[in-house]
Design a protein around this motif. Structure first.
Motif, PDB file in Angstrom:
ATOM      1  N   TRP A  77     213.926  48.397  25.503  1.00  0.00           N
ATOM      2  CA  TRP A  77     214.447  47.060  25.024  1.00  0.00           C
ATOM      3  C   TRP A  77     214.237  46.373  26.317  1.00  0.00           C
ATOM      4  O   TRP A  77     214.883  46.645  27.447  1.00  0.00           O
ATOM      5  CB  TRP A  77     215.709  46.933  24.132  1.00  0.00           C
ATOM      6  CG  TRP A  77     216.717  45.931  24.455  1.00  0.00           C
ATOM      7  CD1 TRP A  77     215.753  44.603  24.047  1.00  0.00           C
ATOM      8  CD2 TRP A  77     217.465  46.145  25.386  1.00  0.00           C
ATOM      9  NE1 TRP A  77     216.911  43.818  24.317  1.00  0.00           N
ATOM     10  CE2 TRP A  77     217.959  44.772  24.554  1.00  0.00           C
ATOM     11  CE3 TRP A  77     218.562  46.725  25.832  1.00  0.00           C
ATOM     12  CZ2 TRP A  77     219.660  43.391  25.829  1.00  0.00           C
ATOM     13  CZ3 TRP A  77     219.836  46.396  26.392  1.00  0.00           C
ATOM     14  CH2 TRP A  77     220.483  44.648  25.959  1.00  0.00           C
ATOM     15  N   ASP A  78     213.985  44.845  26.057  1.00  0.00           N
ATOM     16  CA  ASP A  78     213.707  43.423  26.754  1.00  0.00           C
ATOM     17  C   ASP A  78     214.470  43.861  27.164  1.00  0.00           C
ATOM     18  O   ASP A  78     215.330  41.911  26.276  1.00  0.00           O
ATOM     19  CB  ASP A  78     212.812  43.372  26.923  1.00  0.00           C
ATOM     20  CG  ASP A  78     211.983  41.815  27.791  1.00  0.00           C
ATOM     21  OD1 ASP A  78     213.164  41.611  28.564  1.00  0.00           O
ATOM     22  OD2 ASP A  78     211.524  40.903  27.090  1.00  0.00           O
ATOM     23  N   GLN A  79     215.436  43.525  28.240  1.00  0.00           N
ATOM     24  CA  GLN A  79     217.011  43.592  28.913  1.00  0.00           C
ATOM     25  C   GLN A  79     216.822  41.352  28.919  1.00  0.00           C
ATOM     26  O   GLN A  79     219.017  41.265  28.402  1.00  0.00           O
ATOM     27  CB  GLN A  79     217.429  43.858  29.142  1.00  0.00           C
ATOM     28  CG  GLN A  79     217.634  45.848  28.845  1.00  0.00           C
ATOM     29  CD  GLN A  79     218.933  47.207  29.931  1.00  0.00           C
ATOM     30  OE1 GLN A  79     219.625  45.791  30.572  1.00  0.00           O
ATOM     31  NE2 GLN A  79     218.720  47.724  29.442  1.00  0.00           N
ATOM     32  N   SER A  80     216.211  40.715  28.288  1.00  0.00           N
ATOM     33  CA  SER A  80     216.262  39.764  29.530  1.00  0.00           C
ATOM     34  C   SER A  80     215.927  38.641  27.475  1.00  0.00           C
ATOM     35  O   SER A  80     216.671  38.006  27.721  1.00  0.00           O
ATOM     36  CB  SER A  80     215.241  39.043  30.050  1.00  0.00           C
ATOM     37  OG  SER A  80     213.820  39.541  29.116  1.00  0.00           O
ATOM     38  N   ARG A  81     215.955  39.647  25.990  1.00  0.00           N
ATOM     39  CA  ARG A  81     216.043  39.922  25.143  1.00  0.00           C
ATOM     40  C   ARG A  81     217.338  39.633  24.145  1.00  0.00           C
ATOM     41  O   ARG A  81     218.034  41.106  24.673  1.00  0.00           O
ATOM     42  CB  ARG A  81     214.609  39.620  24.691  1.00  0.00           C
ATOM     43  CG  ARG A  81     213.542  38.878  24.904  1.00  0.00           C
ATOM     44  CD  ARG A  81     212.430  39.329  24.412  1.00  0.00           C
ATOM     45  NE  ARG A  81     212.487  38.724  23.272  1.00  0.00           N
ATOM     46  CZ  ARG A  81     211.402  38.679  22.830  1.00  0.00           C
ATOM     47  NH1 ARG A  81     210.489  39.073  22.696  1.00  0.00           N
ATOM     48  NH2 ARG A  81     211.066  37.582  21.840  1.00  0.00           N
ATOM     49  N   SER A  82     217.740  38.976  23.354  1.00  0.00           N
ATOM     50  CA  SER A  82     218.774  39.715  22.342  1.00  0.00           C
ATOM     51  C   SER A  82     218.408  40.979  21.885  1.00  0.00           C
ATOM     52  O   SER A  82     217.418  41.211  22.031  1.00  0.00           O
ATOM     53  CB  SER A  82     219.480  38.308  21.506  1.00  0.00           C
ATOM     54  OG  SER A  82     220.346  39.123  21.003  1.00  0.00           O
ATOM     55  N   LEU A  83     219.324  41.925  21.712  1.00  0.00           N
ATOM     56  CA  LEU A  83     219.660  43.168  21.479  1.00  0.00           C
ATOM     57  C   LEU A  83     219.331  43.276  19.890  1.00  0.00           C
ATOM     58  O   LEU A  83     218.643  43.637  19.297  1.00  0.00           O
ATOM     59  CB  LEU A  83     220.781  44.018  22.259  1.00  0.00           C
ATOM     60  CG  LEU A  83     220.950  45.308  21.570  1.00  0.00           C
ATOM     61  CD1 LEU A  83     219.808  45.755  22.065  1.00  0.00           C
ATOM     62  CD2 LEU A  83     222.153  46.256  21.902  1.00  0.00           C
ATOM     63  N   LYS A  84     220.133  42.177  19.499  1.00  0.00           N
ATOM     64  CA  LYS A  84     219.754  42.304  18.017  1.00  0.00           C
ATOM     65  C   LYS A  84     219.206  42.334  17.021  1.00  0.00           C
ATOM     66  O   LYS A  84     219.218  42.714  15.824  1.00  0.00           O
ATOM     67  CB  LYS A  84     221.181  41.099  17.412  1.00  0.00           C
ATOM     68  CG  LYS A  84     221.388  41.299  15.912  1.00  0.00           C
ATOM     69  CD  LYS A  84     222.308  40.153  15.870  1.00  0.00           C
ATOM     70  CE  LYS A  84     223.025  39.842  13.747  1.00  0.00           C
ATOM     71  NZ  LYS A  84     223.247  38.886  13.818  1.00  0.00           N
TER      72      LYS A  84
END
Length: 69
Positions: A50-57
């Motif tokens: 998961w790219d944590q700079s992007r939304s998780l949803k």
């Protein structure tokens, strides 16, 4: 950096939102809790992707959808 446990409530909420779209009668010996645990384990294994700079949803929803297919 977020850990899996930090986002557990958000992950569980996403699973609950998708629950009504699942045909859980297809396999008699498996129920929602079993499926939930399988998908959560899969998300946990892929957590590092998961790219944590992007939304998780959207990321979670894609994993849930792919696992249900």
């Amino acid at each position: 950096m977020y850990q899996f446990e930090d986002k557990l409530k958000e992950i569980e909420a996403a699973l609950e939102r998708k629950r009504s779209k699942w045909d859980l009668d297809a396999v008699a010996y498996i129920d929602y809790d079993d499926i939930k645990q399988i998908i959560m384990a899969h998300i946990y294994k892929k957590w590092h992707q998961w790219d944590q700079s992007r939304s998780l949803k959207p990321w979670i929803n894609k994993i849930i959808t792919n696992q249900m297919i």
